[in-house]
Design an enzyme around this catalytic site. Sequence first.
Site, PDB file in Angstrom:
ATOM      1  N   ASN A  44       0.861  -1.188   0.000  1.00 51.44           N
ATOM      2  CA  ASN A  44       0.000   0.000   0.000  1.00 51.44           C
ATOM      3  C   ASN A  44       0.897   1.238   0.000  1.00 51.44           C
ATOM      4  O   ASN A  44       2.115   1.110   0.146  1.00 51.44           O
ATOM      5  CB  ASN A  44      -0.929  -0.047   1.226  1.00 51.44           C
ATOM      6  CG  ASN A  44      -0.130  -0.080   2.517  1.00 51.44           C
ATOM      7  OD1 ASN A  44       0.596   0.845   2.841  1.00 51.44           O
ATOM      8  ND2 ASN A  44      -0.237  -1.189   3.250  1.00 51.44           N
ATOM      9  N   ASP A  78      -3.787  -6.484   5.309  1.00 51.07           N
ATOM     10  CA  ASP A  78      -4.754  -7.389   5.933  1.00 51.07           C
ATOM     11  C   ASP A  78      -4.707  -8.786   5.304  1.00 51.07           C
ATOM     12  O   ASP A  78      -5.103  -9.755   5.921  1.00 51.07           O
ATOM     13  CB  ASP A  78      -6.171  -6.822   5.803  1.00 51.07           C
ATOM     14  CG  ASP A  78      -6.343  -5.584   6.674  1.00 51.07           C
ATOM     15  OD1 ASP A  78      -5.704  -5.525   7.739  1.00 51.07           O
ATOM     16  OD2 ASP A  78      -7.100  -4.668   6.284  1.00 51.07           O
ATOM     17  N   LYS A 131      10.153 -16.699  -9.990  1.00 55.89           N
ATOM     18  CA  LYS A 131       9.396 -15.651 -10.671  1.00 55.89           C
ATOM     19  C   LYS A 131       8.319 -16.269 -11.574  1.00 55.89           C
ATOM     20  O   LYS A 131       8.617 -17.188 -12.347  1.00 55.89           O
ATOM     21  CB  LYS A 131      10.369 -14.809 -11.499  1.00 55.89           C
ATOM     22  CG  LYS A 131       9.710 -13.643 -12.176  1.00 55.89           C
ATOM     23  CD  LYS A 131      10.696 -12.811 -12.964  1.00 55.89           C
ATOM     24  CE  LYS A 131       9.933 -11.847 -13.850  1.00 55.89           C
ATOM     25  NZ  LYS A 131      10.808 -11.135 -14.783  1.00 55.89           N
ATOM     26  N   PHE A 142      -3.890   3.184  14.829  1.00 57.44           N
ATOM     27  CA  PHE A 142      -4.174   4.183  13.796  1.00 57.44           C
ATOM     28  C   PHE A 142      -5.293   3.633  12.919  1.00 57.44           C
ATOM     29  O   PHE A 142      -5.369   2.418  12.708  1.00 57.44           O
ATOM     30  CB  PHE A 142      -2.932   4.443  12.924  1.00 57.44           C
ATOM     31  CG  PHE A 142      -2.035   5.509  13.476  1.00 57.44           C
ATOM     32  CD1 PHE A 142      -1.333   5.310  14.649  1.00 57.44           C
ATOM     33  CD2 PHE A 142      -1.895   6.725  12.818  1.00 57.44           C
ATOM     34  CE1 PHE A 142      -0.508   6.291  15.175  1.00 57.44           C
ATOM     35  CE2 PHE A 142      -1.069   7.728  13.332  1.00 57.44           C
ATOM     36  CZ  PHE A 142      -0.376   7.515  14.499  1.00 57.44           C
ATOM     37  N   LYS A 185     -12.843  -0.070  15.814  1.00 58.07           N
ATOM     38  CA  LYS A 185     -11.512  -0.666  16.029  1.00 58.07           C
ATOM     39  C   LYS A 185     -11.025  -0.440  17.448  1.00 58.07           C
ATOM     40  O   LYS A 185     -10.421  -1.322  18.063  1.00 58.07           O
ATOM     41  CB  LYS A 185     -10.487  -0.040  15.071  1.00 58.07           C
ATOM     42  CG  LYS A 185     -10.613  -0.551  13.671  1.00 58.07           C
ATOM     43  CD  LYS A 185      -9.670   0.163  12.740  1.00 58.07           C
ATOM     44  CE  LYS A 185     -10.182   0.012  11.327  1.00 58.07           C
ATOM     45  NZ  LYS A 185      -9.441   0.819  10.380  1.00 58.07           N
ATOM     46  N   LYS A 232     -10.282  -3.825  19.426  1.00 63.87           N
ATOM     47  CA  LYS A 232      -8.870  -4.138  19.677  1.00 63.87           C
ATOM     48  C   LYS A 232      -8.415  -3.762  21.090  1.00 63.87           C
ATOM     49  O   LYS A 232      -7.225  -3.821  21.386  1.00 63.87           O
ATOM     50  CB  LYS A 232      -7.995  -3.447  18.624  1.00 63.87           C
ATOM     51  CG  LYS A 232      -8.357  -3.827  17.180  1.00 63.87           C
ATOM     52  CD  LYS A 232      -7.325  -3.368  16.164  1.00 63.87           C
ATOM     53  CE  LYS A 232      -7.860  -3.495  14.744  1.00 63.87           C
ATOM     54  NZ  LYS A 232      -6.809  -3.608  13.730  1.00 63.87           N
TER      55      LYS A 232
HETATM   56  O1  C5P Z   1      -6.375  -2.737   9.365  1.00 65.90           O
HETATM   57  P1  C5P Z   1      -7.011  -1.866  10.408  1.00 65.90           P
HETATM   58  O2  C5P Z   1      -7.653  -0.663   9.771  1.00 65.90           O
HETATM   59  O3  C5P Z   1      -7.863  -2.597  11.354  1.00 65.90           O
HETATM   60  O4  C5P Z   1      -5.766  -1.236  11.225  1.00 65.90           O
HETATM   61  C1  C5P Z   1      -5.947  -0.441  12.358  1.00 65.90           C
HETATM   62  C2  C5P Z   1      -4.797  -0.599  13.323  1.00 65.90           C
HETATM   63  O5  C5P Z   1      -4.488  -1.988  13.485  1.00 65.90           O
HETATM   64  C3  C5P Z   1      -3.493   0.060  12.925  1.00 65.90           C
HETATM   65  O6  C5P Z   1      -2.969   0.605  14.101  1.00 65.90           O
HETATM   66  C4  C5P Z   1      -2.649  -1.087  12.393  1.00 65.90           C
HETATM   67  O7  C5P Z   1      -1.270  -0.843  12.584  1.00 65.90           O
HETATM   68  C5  C5P Z   1      -3.126  -2.260  13.200  1.00 65.90           C
HETATM   69  N1  C5P Z   1      -3.073  -3.534  12.467  1.00 65.90           N
HETATM   70  C6  C5P Z   1      -2.303  -4.565  12.968  1.00 65.90           C
HETATM   71  N2  C5P Z   1      -2.265  -5.775  12.312  1.00 65.90           N
HETATM   72  C7  C5P Z   1      -2.980  -5.960  11.171  1.00 65.90           C
HETATM   73  C8  C5P Z   1      -3.755  -4.913  10.648  1.00 65.90           C
HETATM   74  C9  C5P Z   1      -3.790  -3.710  11.330  1.00 65.90           C
HETATM   75  O8  C5P Z   1      -1.656  -4.396  13.983  1.00 65.90           O
HETATM   76  N3  C5P Z   1      -2.907  -7.105  10.554  1.00 65.90           N
END
Ligand code: C5P
Length: 403
Positions: A213, A282, A292, A327, A341, A345
Site C-alpha cells: 500500500n 490485511d 518468478k 491508527f 476498532k 482491539k
Molecule cells: O487494518 P485496520 O484498519 O484494522 O488497522 C488499524 C490498526 O491496526 C493500525 O494501528 C494497524 O497498525 C493495526 N493492524 C495490525 N495488524 C494488522 C492490521 C492492522 O496491527 N494485521
Amino acid sequence: MRAHLPLVGKRILLCAGGGIAVYKTVELLRLLQKEEALVRAAMTRNAARFVTPLTFEALTGEPVYADMFADTGGDAIRHITWADWAEAVVVAPCTANLAAKLACGIADDAVSTLLLATRAPVLLCPSMNVNMFRHPATQENLERLARRGVAVMSPGQGFLACGWSGEGRLPEPLEIADRLKKLVSPRDFAGKTVLVTAGPTHEAIDPVRFVTNPSTGKMGYAVARAAEHRGARVILVSGPASLPEPLGVATVRVKSALEMRDAVLALADEADIVIKSAAVSDYRPENPAEHKIKKTEGGVLLEMVRNPDILLELGKRKRSGQVLVGFAAETQNLEAYAREKLEKKNLDLIVANLVGKPDSGFGTETNRVVFLYKEKPPETLDLMSKEAAAHALLDRVLAAGRA
Ligand code: C5P
C-alpha cells in the site's frame, strides 16, 4: 490549536569555529529558522575568514559576535548577555582547538568566552581532519566534555575537505537540528519504553513481486523521533520504508505482516506504550511462488488469506498500565470505523485520519487527525505537520498513562 514543536520560539546561540565546514553552518541556521527558532550567531576570528560575519548578520537580522572589543552599541558585556539569553548553544563546526579550549576553561575570544559563561545546554558538532579527531588529546577533551554533560555528536564519516577520508565530517544540518531538538525537549518520557510500528508491509507474490500500500512510514517515524526527543527508549519496527533511521532509536526492519507480528510480539512485553502506526496488509498471497511467475496467455488468479491482526493480539494480552494506540486510515465513515476498532482491539486511543486527500494521509508532510478515546468525546485537530501531530499524540498518551 497549535501543537508544541521543540524549536518554536527557542533562543538558540549558534557558534561557529574556524573550519572549512562553516559554509554548512549557514544551512543549519536556515534550517533552525524554518523551525521557528530565534537564532543569534557568534564566530571565531578564523571562522570569519571562511564565511564573513555579514552572511550571518543578514540572515539573523542581528549583529554577529566575533570581536569582543568591537563596538557593540552599548552592549559591552555581550559575552554575558548573550550567554544568559541562550536556551541552548550549538557549536558547529567545533574544531579540535575549540573543544580543547572548552575542556580546559580557556576564554580568549568571543566564542570561548560565551561557552564558559553560559548555563544553557551545549551541543558540540566536531569537524576536523580525521587524524586530528583521533588524536588522544582531542578524544580526551571530547570525553571530558561529555562527562560534564555537554552533548557531543559523532562526526560523519567520508571524504574530508583536506583530502583524507574517515571520521571528521560535520554532521548533516538535519541531524544537528534533530539532536538540538532532543536537547531542548522536555524529558517527560524518561524511563518509558515506547514501541512504534511504521510503514507498509510487503506480501510476496513471488521473489520479485509483492502486494503493498502507499504508506511511507512518515507518521510512525515522526512519532518515534518525537518520543526519543522527549527521553523515551524507543524501538521502531519498520516495514519497507526509504526514510533515514531516526537517531537514538533502535530500528528493527521487517518486510511482511508475519515478520512484523513476530518482531512486535517479541518486544511488546518490554513496552510501556505501543503505538501501531504501520499500515499492515490485511491479506497475503496464500502460496507465494518460489520462482518468478512467467508471463503466459490469460490472467492469473491470486488466492489471498488473512494476515493476523497484530494489534488485536496485543489488545488481548495487554498488561495493566500498558498504553495501546492504534491508527485508523479510512476513506469514508472515519469516526464510526475508528471507534469500532478502538473497542474491538481494546485500545486506549486511536488516531483516525482520512486518507486520499492532498494534504492528509499517505506520503504527505501534513496530517489531519482525530483522536478517539474510550470514555471521552473525540478530539479533532487542525491540519498540521506530522511532527506536530506526533507531539500532540504523545501528549495524549502521557495523559492516558496517568489515568
Ligand atoms: O487494518 P485496520 O484498519 O484494522 O488497522 C488499524 C490498526 O491496526 C493500525 O494501528 C494497524 O497498525 C493495526 N493492524 C495490525 N495488524 C494488522 C492490521 C492492522 O496491527 N494485521
